[in-house]
Design an enzyme around this catalytic site. Structure first.
Site, mmCIF file in Angstrom:
data_model
loop_
_atom_site.group_PDB
_atom_site.id
_atom_site.type_symbol
_atom_site.label_atom_id
_atom_site.label_comp_id
_atom_site.label_asym_id
_atom_site.label_seq_id
_atom_site.Cartn_x
_atom_site.Cartn_y
_atom_site.Cartn_z
ATOM 1 N N SER A 47 -64.372 -28.811 50.397
ATOM 2 C CA SER A 47 -62.942 -28.560 50.315
ATOM 3 C C SER A 47 -62.150 -29.849 50.561
ATOM 4 C CB SER A 47 -62.588 -27.473 51.329
ATOM 5 O OG SER A 47 -61.237 -27.127 51.236
ATOM 6 N N ASP A 104 -62.697 -20.735 42.191
ATOM 7 C CA ASP A 104 -63.541 -20.200 43.253
ATOM 8 C C ASP A 104 -62.696 -19.445 44.278
ATOM 9 O OD1 ASP A 104 -62.257 -22.071 44.759
ATOM 10 O OD2 ASP A 104 -64.048 -23.136 45.393
ATOM 11 N N HIS A 141 -64.947 -19.856 47.719
ATOM 12 C CA HIS A 141 -64.731 -21.200 48.247
ATOM 13 C C HIS A 141 -65.576 -21.532 49.480
ATOM 14 C CE1 HIS A 141 -62.599 -24.908 48.505
ATOM 15 N NE2 HIS A 141 -62.116 -24.646 49.694
#
Lengths: 671, 647
Positions: free
Chosen positions: A254, A573, A626
């Protein structure tokens, strides 16, 4: 959980048990019997008996519940593995075990770079309301303090509004070590599965390193305050030295991907602003960077998060405790408190959309146009392409370029039909008479009615005008953030100004380091609808609310599946749209470009989302979401293979399910 | 945990007929009345209020009171007024963080976690096996022992098992929940501005020999890199190192390692210490070893070789492992090389011989002391019969006479193989005839009863005194942790502190006997707990006590600072300054004080307010002179004078 029950029990039962104590003491005065017997034997007065009966009932009830609970707990703990297997069928070997059987062994040291919100933060110094919490986790862990002292918690989690650093008297620091982000809350894994699988082929503390940092700060400020970048540099050097000169494999997740991009520039930059590692540092120390779900070009949801604190999980706060935001724990001002808190976090601004209209599309154009959201189709099949061409005529083209439109009609109109009034010059008035809400500081109070109206009158915002909008509604925040981050596209990368740190985390304004042997991977999930654009409306004018909110009534119906609840979604995602995660790898950095002068190899590895078949599977072994993707077996296997020495070609090069290459082609960017 | 235990107890208690029968008559009596009231209400199931109901009732009652107490406990103010922590006080005086601080934990206090194990340890990945709740000792004792052991030959991991030290401050802040080790010090340091960027816990696997921690985990390299990093990121300020217990020896090893060139060294070059280290504040250092390790190796009997006994006093003597608890402990602890690093160093010159010991005039009993003073006053020329501390292990007379029974069947049920099974009975008997062992002969004794361990560990540690320190053989790593066989680095500005508690009787020598035969024990030696009473009142339960901090005798903790390194000596060629800071033990006045604010005990001293203040002041930049230089309560200076070694 247990604490909860305990507290409920304690507070709920207290008066009764007090009574009981009284009766007990009375009776023990009367009788020299044991307490039990004195309870059971008949007291003289009938009234006392009835009272005691009630107490008895209570005790009996509590006892029943407790024993049931313990019994169930016991059963749960005693339930052997094979019961689960009998229900779900034999579990596949975890990838680490499988690869260990294949003879893979730990080779390259591994560095994890956690993303936003997943890292734990603990208290080192605080105001008096936080007494007794020294070195307790305020973020991550059980989040018990959110419930117990919410205002205190918000106060401590916020940063200083001017400097973006600690407020005076408060010190919140990142937890260090692997525990920083292995589990977010107990039972909710982040890195734990990956760590466990790496350990199976021989990894341990000495060749794994969690580069935990305070994810609330801007990247450069982590160095200014905590020397986090220096520590990371030293730790990577140490890992390389003690592991016999083998280069590290970096695994950012991320926002960690942006952080590490910043690090790679920082480490090679000369000393005062940078780390002084010299121009070959990355080439010497890094084998591969395996970004997982990296939002390289930003996230649309951050826009709505900063604008109205409404994105689905900008701070996971909603996901963690879905109720606290909607209920009135903080009185009426929950969202405002969250907004105020998140707006002090500079790091969120690192994920604002980058590249402007060129990347994200203008009023009448966007790279993803023609995308079809089918509610039934979770993944991709062979017929996707055919479906698309067939259906193009029936489906109206979603105008993703309009990130924020006020009103659903506006979102579909052609640009020439939109009447917009420029908001930029609008005068902000101070004529909003709600001084009562002053204790919650959001910058909306400085805007006044005129300002709000001006914003709504502009109707449609694209990625470029988006920035102007944020500068308009949150000038202080953007001023602070503007000094730390930049969102444009560089015309001439050799310009001296790009030596400044604010450009280092924007892939469109930096060059990758000179390290031709390094490999960069982008690994992300696809097949989940992901927020891409919003329809807003003005809030019903009640007293203390944020003046804008997502128009949840806007729905595409059968004609446009992409619009639901005021949100246009696209493939991704669940958090990061495909475009943001994949574009640099599909086009921007592919081959020798001006952003990638040494021609570092880039690979795209997409993982098609398959939801867990049943509850026993937990968060699934083929998830593409994610965070859950960190438990995806295919992804874990890829990482292990690279860490054990394979190259990108060895594991199969690109693996693409989405239309990322088509979409990238439509983006006209000088390379 | 507690709740579950209580619950289980209840389960066991309730079905027992006695309790129910006792209650039943009364219940019935009551039921008569209840029926009256119930008939009025029109319900009719009172008959079922029986055993189960009272069970539930009791559980409910217990739970609610438990919750109530817990609730009250949480409501109680965490700090009692009046006891302001030293960190807060110093902050008000303007003391703030200056030098980075490195904490070096000692033996047994550091946590160990599992990274790879046998099938029996499924699900324990990255869980603490050592420190923490120790739940697994109870749940799967054999599995736990297997994983805590090291390999008998190499002193490293057994095949297929990887147990690694926990890293970070959590490694040793609390030993078990609520039992602080470093937590108090850390919290007070934090109050004057310390945080993770200028505080580092140098956790290492305390079971390994010091050199092996580098070999397996590169712990020394990490420590070096961390110190260099903190030095740079904190504006080129030197670090203050705070080792505790065995950590002092470990750090001594580190200082030699880091400057040693090429071959087993860290390649920091000469001057590394002078450049990076401001002072070393050893807390309860074991520079010259501790006698209690001798007994723990001989018979696994010392009072707290691994806290095991104090942690679970019943555990060793109860039948959980059947009768072989001590054997198991011995087998496991003998695979830990680090124990050998704590054997008495310096031999007879330091610890005394058969007839002489530096502490011989020590008097334990205060009453005795007065009495003796009177005696001295009246007949000053009287020859006192002093305790012969030099005999670290001696065999009691009764043991010597029990030869007949010895040859009988012994170790017939030795399921747990300790090394004693390989030592013949005759050898042991002969050894016991030897009578007494001093620090020198002790090593021979250990070599004969624990041959494998000593062979393994003596490649890593040495216990002598160097005649000529310039001899090239002393470049070998096995000498680095022995202060009598190494030179301090060339760092004239570096300060060395010895901070330790005094005023608690500390084990110094032992009276042994042969184990009574016939019983199923495979450890042939045990402390003769019947030996009691000596002229000065120092012999109790087979153990001779001297002054110390309950684990480390004053001599071991203080000698190097008082004499060995004082001024310019051959062990301290550059003349680094040394200071002794003693802390007189004062037991906590009441329960609320917990483990005491003025404790001098080996681990509890980490909560001693005066000690914390010393550490904080030095970390904030004060020099030893500002602290007040030496601070001595014991006879350490006198004791040291009696020890004649060439300086």
């Amino acid at each position: 959980m247990a604490i909860f029950r305990r507290r409920k029990g304690a507070s709920g039962r207290r008066p009764q048990s007090d009574e009981k104590k009284e009766t007990l003491t009375k009776e023990s005065e009367e009788k020299s019997d044991s307490k039990l017997n004195s309870q059971r034997s008949s007291p003289p007065a009938a009234a006392a008996r009835r009272k005691r009966n009630c107490v008895d009932r209570c005790c009996w009830f509590v006892g029943c519940i407790c024993s049931m609970w313990w019994f169930l707990l016991f059963l749960f703990n005693a339930m052997p593995q094979y019961v689960t297997e009998a229900i779900t069928g034999p579990l596949p070997d975890p990838p680490g075990l499988k690869l260990a059987k294949d003879g893979l062994q730990a080779k390259h040291p591994v560095v994890f770079v956690p993303g936003i919100v997943t890292g734990g933060l603990e208290l080192w110094d605080g105001h008096s309301c936080a007494e007794g919490l020294f070195r307790n986790r305020l973020w991550g862990g059980t989040f018990g303090e959110v419930y117990r002292r919410p205002l205190c918690w918000v106060e401590h989690m916020s940063l200083d509004n001017e400097t973006g650093l600690d407020p005076p008297g408060i010190k919140i620091r990142p937890v260090s070590g692997l525990v920083a982000a292995d589990y977010f809350t107990p039972g909710y894994f982040v890195w734990a599965l990956l760590i466990a699988n790496l350990a199976r082929i021989g990894y341990e503390d000495k060749n794994m390193f969690m580069a935990a940092y305070d994810w609330r700060l801007s990247f450069q400020n982590t160095e200014v305050r905590d020397q986090t970048l220096s520590r990371m540099k030293k730790n990577i050097e140490l890992l390389v030295t003690v592991n016999g000169g083998k280069k590290v494999v970096v695994v950012p997740h991320s926002m960690g991907a942006l952080y590490f991009l910043h690090f790679m520039k920082w480490v090679e930059a000369p000393a005062p602003m940078g780390g002084g590692g010299g121009p070959n540092w990355c080439a010497k120390h890094i084998k591969a960077v395996m970004n997982i779900g990296g939002p390289f070009l930003g996230l649309p949801r951050v826009v709505s998060g900063l604008f109205s604190a409404e994105a689905k999980d900008i701070a996971v706060a909603r996901a963690v405790a879905p109720n606290i935001l909607d209920k009135d724990v903080f009185g009426f001002q929950t969202l405002q408190h969250v907004l105020r808190m998140t707006r002090t976090w500079d790091s969120t601004m690192s994920m604002l959309l980058k590249g402007g209209d060129t990347i994200w599309g203008g009023i009448d154009w966007s790279p993803e146009e023609g995308h079809i959201c089918s509610p039934k189709k979770n993944g991709y099949d062979q017929t996707t392409g055919d479906n698309k061409t067939l259906n193009l005529t029936t489906y109206s083209r979603t105008k993703y370029g309009r990130l924020i439109s006020f009103g659903k009609e506006v979102a579909d109109l052609h640009s020439s039909e939109i009447e917009s009034a420029d908001f930029r010059g609008a005068i902000k008035g101070n004529n909003l008479a709600n001084t009562t809400c002053r204790d919650v500081w959001t910058e909306y109070h400085d805007m006044g009615i005129d300002g709000i109206k001006a914003v709504a009158d502009y109707k449609v915002y694209t990625a470029n005008s988006m920035l102007d909008l944020l500068y308009f509604v949150a000038p202080k925040m953007m001023k602070r953030g503007g000094a730390q981050f930049s969102y444009g596209i560089a015309d001439d990368l050799s310009d001296k100004k790009y030596d400044h740190y604010k450009y280092w985390s924007n892939p469109l304004e930096t060059k990758l380091p000179d390290a031709p042997d390094m490999e960069i991977f982008s690994m992300y999930g696809v097949g989940i609808p992901t927020e891409r654009a919003y329809i807003y409306k003005l809030s019903p004018s009640s007293e203390c609310t944020i003046p804008f909110q997502i128009d949840t009534s806007a729905d595409g119906g059968s004609k446009c599946h992409c619009l639901k609840g005021g949100v246009y979604s696209i493939d991704g995602d669940e958090t990061v749209p495909v475009l943001s995660a994949g574009f640099m790898f599909a086009k921007g950095w592919r081959g020798k470009t001006r952003f990638n002068p040494s021609g570092i190899h880039t690979f795209i590895r997409e993982y098609n989302h398959a939801p867990p078949a049943n509850l026993l599977q937990g968060r699934g072994t083929q998830s593409g979401a994610h965070v859950d993707i960190l438990g995806n077996f295919a992804l874990i296997e890829d990482i292990i293979r690279i860490a054990a020495g394979a190259t990108g070609e060895d594991i199969g090069g690109d693996r693409v399910h989405s239309n990322i290459f088509t979409w990238s082609d439509r983006i006209k960017l000088e390379l | 945990m507690a709740a579950i235990l209580r619950f289980r107890k209840l389960c066991f208690l309730e079905p027992s007929p006695s309790s129910c029968n006792n209650i039943n008559p009364k219940v019935e009596k009551k039921n008569d009345c209840k029926n009256c009231s119930c008939e009025e209400n029109g319900t009719r199931k009172k008959r079922e209020w029986r055993c189960i109901d009272s069970c539930c009732w009791i559980i409910g009652l217990l739970c609610t009171t438990w919750w109530l107490l817990l609730f009250l406990h949480h409501c109680m103010p965490p700090n009692f007024p009046g006891a302001e922590p030293p960190g807060a006080r110093l902050r008000r005086q303007g003391v703030s963080a200056h030098h980075p601080v490195v904490l070096v934990p000692g033996i047994v206090t550091g946590g160990l976690e599992l990274w790879e194990g046998r099938p029996c340890s499924d699900g324990l990945f990255r869980q603490r096996l050592w420190a923490g709740s120790f739940a697994h000792i109870f749940k799967r004792p054999m599995c736990w022992l297997e994983h805590m052991s090291l390999d008998n030959e190499t002193g490293l991991d057994p095949a297929g098992i990887r147990v690694r030290p926990v890293s970070g401050l959590v490694a040793a802040d609390y030993f078990t929940p609520g039992y602080f080790v470093w937590a108090n010090l850390i919290e007070n340091l934090a109050r004057i501005g310390y945080e993770e960027k200028n505080m580092y816990m140098a956790a290492y696997d305390w079971r390994l020999s010091f050199h092996n921690t580098q070999l397996r985990d590169q712990s020394l390299s990490r420590l070096k890199s961390k110190i260099e990093l903190m030095y740079v990121t904190n504006g080129y300020k030197k670090v203050v190192v705070v080792p505790h217990s065995m950590g002092a020896n470990y750090f001594l090893h580190f200082i030699k390692w880091v400057e040693g060139g090429g071959g087993g060294g860290g390649g920091g070059g000469r001057g590394w210490c002078a450049k990076h280290i401001k002072s070393v504040m050893n807390i309860g250092p074991v520079f010259l070893g501790v006698p209690k390790v001798v007994s723990s190796i001989l018979s696994a009997e010392s009072k707290e070789v691994a806290f095991l006994r104090s942690m679970a006093p019943g555990l060793l003597d109860s039948e959980i492992f059947r009768v072989e608890a001590l054997e198991h402990v011995m087998r496991v602890s003998r695979t830990w090389d680090s124990l050998v690093s704590l054997l008495p160093k310096g031999g007879e010159a330091v610890w005394g011989n058969l007839d002489w010991a530096p502490e011989e005039d020590h008097v334990c009993d205060s009453v005795m002391r007065k009495y003796e003073q009177q005696l001295n006053d009246t007949r000053g020329f009287q020859v006192k019969e002093s305790t012969k501390y030099g005999r670290i292990v001696s065999f009691s007379k009764t043991a010597l006479e029990s030869e007949v029974s010895l040859s009988k069947s012994h170790g017939s049920c030795g399921k747990v193989r300790t090394e004693y099974d390989e030592v013949s009975q005759e050898t042991i008997w002969k050894l016991s005839q030897g009578g007494a062992f001093t620090a020198d002969t002790l090593l021979d004794l250990l070599r004969s009863v624990a041959p494998k361990m000593m062979k393994r560990a003596e490649a890593h540690f040495s216990h002598g005194i160097a005649d000529d320190l310039s001899d090239p053989k002393y470049d070998h790593y096995k000498y680095w942790s022995n202060p009598l066989e190494t030179k301090l680095p060339e760092a004239p500005d570096m300060e060395i502190y010895c901070l330790y508690g005094v005023g608690i009787p500390t084990e110094r020598s032992y009276v042994y006997k042969l184990s009574p035969p016939g019983r199923c024990r495979s450890i042939p030696l045990q402390i003769d707990s019947s030996a009691d009473g000596s002229p000065n009142g120092c012999l109790r339960g087979g153990v001779n006590f001297v002054d110390g901090d309950e684990s480390v005798p004053v001599l071991s903790a203080g000698f190097m600072c008082a004499k060995g390194w004082k001024g310019k000596t051959r062990f301290n060629p550059s003349g680094s300054a040394t200071y002794i800071r003693e802390f007189k033990h004062k037991a906590p006045a009441n329960l609320l004080e917990g483990r005491g604010l003025e404790s001098g005990a080996h681990v509890d001293i980490m909560g001693n307010v005066a000690l914390i203040e010393d550490v904080l002041r030095v970390a904030a930049g004060a020099s030893a002179v500002e602290l007040g230089g030496d601070r001595i309560y014991s006879d350490i200076i006198k004791l040291s004078e009696k020890i004649n070694i060439h300086l």
